[in-house]
Scaffold this motif. Structure first.
Motif, PDB file in Angstrom:
ATOM      1  N   TYR A  23       0.845  -1.186   0.000  1.00  0.00           N
ATOM      2  CA  TYR A  23       0.000   0.000   0.000  1.00  0.00           C
ATOM      3  C   TYR A  23       0.883   1.240   0.000  1.00  0.00           C
ATOM      4  N   SER A  24       0.331   2.345  -0.476  1.00  0.00           N
ATOM      5  CA  SER A  24       1.009   3.640  -0.370  1.00  0.00           C
ATOM      6  C   SER A  24       0.647   4.259   0.983  1.00  0.00           C
ATOM      7  N   ILE A  25       1.324   5.328   1.348  1.00  0.00           N
ATOM      8  CA  ILE A  25       1.022   6.007   2.610  1.00  0.00           C
ATOM      9  C   ILE A  25      -0.423   6.493   2.603  1.00  0.00           C
ATOM     10  N   LYS A  26      -0.855   7.040   1.486  1.00  0.00           N
ATOM     11  CA  LYS A  26      -2.226   7.556   1.391  1.00  0.00           C
ATOM     12  C   LYS A  26      -3.247   6.438   1.605  1.00  0.00           C
ATOM     13  N   GLU A  27      -3.011   5.281   1.009  1.00  0.00           N
ATOM     14  CA  GLU A  27      -3.934   4.152   1.170  1.00  0.00           C
ATOM     15  C   GLU A  27      -3.978   3.684   2.618  1.00  0.00           C
ATOM     16  N   VAL A  28      -2.814   3.613   3.257  1.00  0.00           N
ATOM     17  CA  VAL A  28      -2.761   3.181   4.661  1.00  0.00           C
ATOM     18  C   VAL A  28      -3.508   4.181   5.541  1.00  0.00           C
ATOM     19  N   ALA A  29      -3.315   5.467   5.276  1.00  0.00           N
ATOM     20  CA  ALA A  29      -4.005   6.501   6.048  1.00  0.00           C
ATOM     21  C   ALA A  29      -5.522   6.347   5.933  1.00  0.00           C
ATOM     22  N   GLU A  30      -6.010   6.062   4.740  1.00  0.00           N
ATOM     23  CA  GLU A  30      -7.449   5.874   4.538  1.00  0.00           C
ATOM     24  C   GLU A  30      -7.949   4.612   5.230  1.00  0.00           C
ATOM     25  N   ILE A  31      -7.191   3.530   5.125  1.00  0.00           N
ATOM     26  CA  ILE A  31      -7.591   2.260   5.718  1.00  0.00           C
ATOM     27  C   ILE A  31      -7.665   2.366   7.237  1.00  0.00           C
ATOM     28  N   LEU A  32      -6.660   3.004   7.834  1.00  0.00           N
ATOM     29  CA  LEU A  32      -6.580   3.098   9.299  1.00  0.00           C
ATOM     30  C   LEU A  32      -7.261   4.348   9.849  1.00  0.00           C
ATOM     31  N   ASP A  33      -7.861   5.145   8.967  1.00  0.00           N
ATOM     32  CA  ASP A  33      -8.532   6.381   9.354  1.00  0.00           C
ATOM     33  C   ASP A  33      -7.599   7.287  10.159  1.00  0.00           C
ATOM     34  N   MET A  34      -6.436   7.530   9.585  1.00  0.00           N
ATOM     35  CA  MET A  34      -5.434   8.394  10.193  1.00  0.00           C
ATOM     36  C   MET A  34      -4.985   9.407   9.148  1.00  0.00           C
ATOM     37  N   HIS A  35      -4.303  10.437   9.589  1.00  0.00           N
ATOM     38  CA  HIS A  35      -3.809  11.453   8.663  1.00  0.00           C
ATOM     39  C   HIS A  35      -2.551  10.936   7.958  1.00  0.00           C
ATOM     40  N   VAL A  53      10.331   3.149  -2.800  1.00  0.00           N
ATOM     41  CA  VAL A  53      10.544   2.740  -4.179  1.00  0.00           C
ATOM     42  C   VAL A  53      10.444   4.007  -5.026  1.00  0.00           C
ATOM     43  N   GLY A  54      11.595   4.494  -5.480  1.00  0.00           N
ATOM     44  CA  GLY A  54      11.614   5.784  -6.166  1.00  0.00           C
ATOM     45  C   GLY A  54      11.302   6.868  -5.156  1.00  0.00           C
ATOM     46  N   LYS A  55      10.216   7.580  -5.386  1.00  0.00           N
ATOM     47  CA  LYS A  55       9.797   8.625  -4.454  1.00  0.00           C
ATOM     48  C   LYS A  55       8.629   8.196  -3.574  1.00  0.00           C
ATOM     49  N   ILE A  56       8.170   6.973  -3.760  1.00  0.00           N
ATOM     50  CA  ILE A  56       6.957   6.514  -3.085  1.00  0.00           C
ATOM     51  C   ILE A  56       7.277   5.487  -2.002  1.00  0.00           C
ATOM     52  N   TRP A  57       6.733   5.690  -0.817  1.00  0.00           N
ATOM     53  CA  TRP A  57       6.870   4.727   0.263  1.00  0.00           C
ATOM     54  C   TRP A  57       5.858   3.617   0.056  1.00  0.00           C
ATOM     55  N   PRO A  60       3.928  -3.004   3.447  1.00  0.00           N
ATOM     56  CA  PRO A  60       3.400  -4.337   3.134  1.00  0.00           C
ATOM     57  C   PRO A  60       1.926  -4.482   3.531  1.00  0.00           C
ATOM     58  N   CYS A  61       1.133  -5.048   2.645  1.00  0.00           N
ATOM     59  CA  CYS A  61      -0.292  -5.257   2.906  1.00  0.00           C
ATOM     60  C   CYS A  61      -0.512  -6.148   4.123  1.00  0.00           C
ATOM     61  N   GLU A  62       0.325  -7.161   4.280  1.00  0.00           N
ATOM     62  CA  GLU A  62       0.170  -8.082   5.411  1.00  0.00           C
ATOM     63  C   GLU A  62       0.246  -7.341   6.736  1.00  0.00           C
ATOM     64  N   TYR A  63       1.152  -6.368   6.839  1.00  0.00           N
ATOM     65  CA  TYR A  63       1.297  -5.595   8.071  1.00  0.00           C
ATOM     66  C   TYR A  63       0.043  -4.747   8.327  1.00  0.00           C
ATOM     67  N   VAL A  64      -0.427  -4.063   7.303  1.00  0.00           N
ATOM     68  CA  VAL A  64      -1.600  -3.198   7.445  1.00  0.00           C
ATOM     69  C   VAL A  64      -2.843  -4.029   7.749  1.00  0.00           C
ATOM     70  N   ASP A  65      -2.987  -5.156   7.068  1.00  0.00           N
ATOM     71  CA  ASP A  65      -4.138  -6.024   7.320  1.00  0.00           C
ATOM     72  C   ASP A  65      -4.118  -6.554   8.758  1.00  0.00           C
ATOM     73  N   GLY A  66      -2.924  -6.799   9.284  1.00  0.00           N
ATOM     74  CA  GLY A  66      -2.782  -7.216  10.679  1.00  0.00           C
ATOM     75  C   GLY A  66      -3.224  -6.126  11.642  1.00  0.00           C
ATOM     76  N   LEU A  67      -2.912  -4.882  11.302  1.00  0.00           N
ATOM     77  CA  LEU A  67      -3.346  -3.765  12.134  1.00  0.00           C
ATOM     78  C   LEU A  67      -4.859  -3.604  12.093  1.00  0.00           C
ATOM     79  N   LYS A  68      -5.443  -3.809  10.927  1.00  0.00           N
ATOM     80  CA  LYS A  68      -6.910  -3.714  10.797  1.00  0.00           C
ATOM     81  C   LYS A  68      -7.582  -4.762  11.677  1.00  0.00           C
ATOM     82  N   GLY A  69      -6.990  -5.946  11.743  1.00  0.00           N
ATOM     83  CA  GLY A  69      -7.562  -7.033  12.529  1.00  0.00           C
ATOM     84  C   GLY A  69      -7.526  -6.763  14.023  1.00  0.00           C
ATOM     85  N   GLU A  70      -6.576  -5.941  14.472  1.00  0.00           N
ATOM     86  CA  GLU A  70      -6.447  -5.639  15.887  1.00  0.00           C
ATOM     87  C   GLU A  70      -7.530  -4.675  16.352  1.00  0.00           C
TER      88      GLU A  70
END
Length: 71
Positions: A23-35, A53-57, A60-70
């Motif tokens: 995921y990108s930072i923007k996607e993670v922010a939306e998923i976790l409802d954070m800025h 990767v280049g200019k984009i952070w 890993p989806c697995e990490y974010v999905d784990g946070l969503k599960g918590e």
């Protein structure tokens, strides 16, 4: 098991996954409802694993999905 599709491009067999791996930072922010800035700061403090990767952070989806599960 993840679905995998093999495609041929220029005589080379390539693997294409139908599931997203990062995921990108923007996607993670939306998923976790954070800025966006909060996610970026967590990456800088190494509280969230990420690779640039280049200019984009990329996070890993697995990490974010784990946070969503918590939550």
């Amino acid at each position: 098991m993840k679905n995998v599709l093999y495609i041929t491009y220029g005589g080379v067999r390539m693997l294409k996954r139908d599931e997203k791996q990062f995921y990108s930072i923007k996607e993670v922010a939306e998923i976790l409802d954070m800025h966006y800035t909060t996610i970026w700061r967590l990456i800088q403090r190494k509280e969230i694993p990420a690779s640039k990767v280049g200019k984009i952070w990329r996070i890993p989806c697995e990490y974010v999905d784990g946070l969503k599960g918590e939550n």
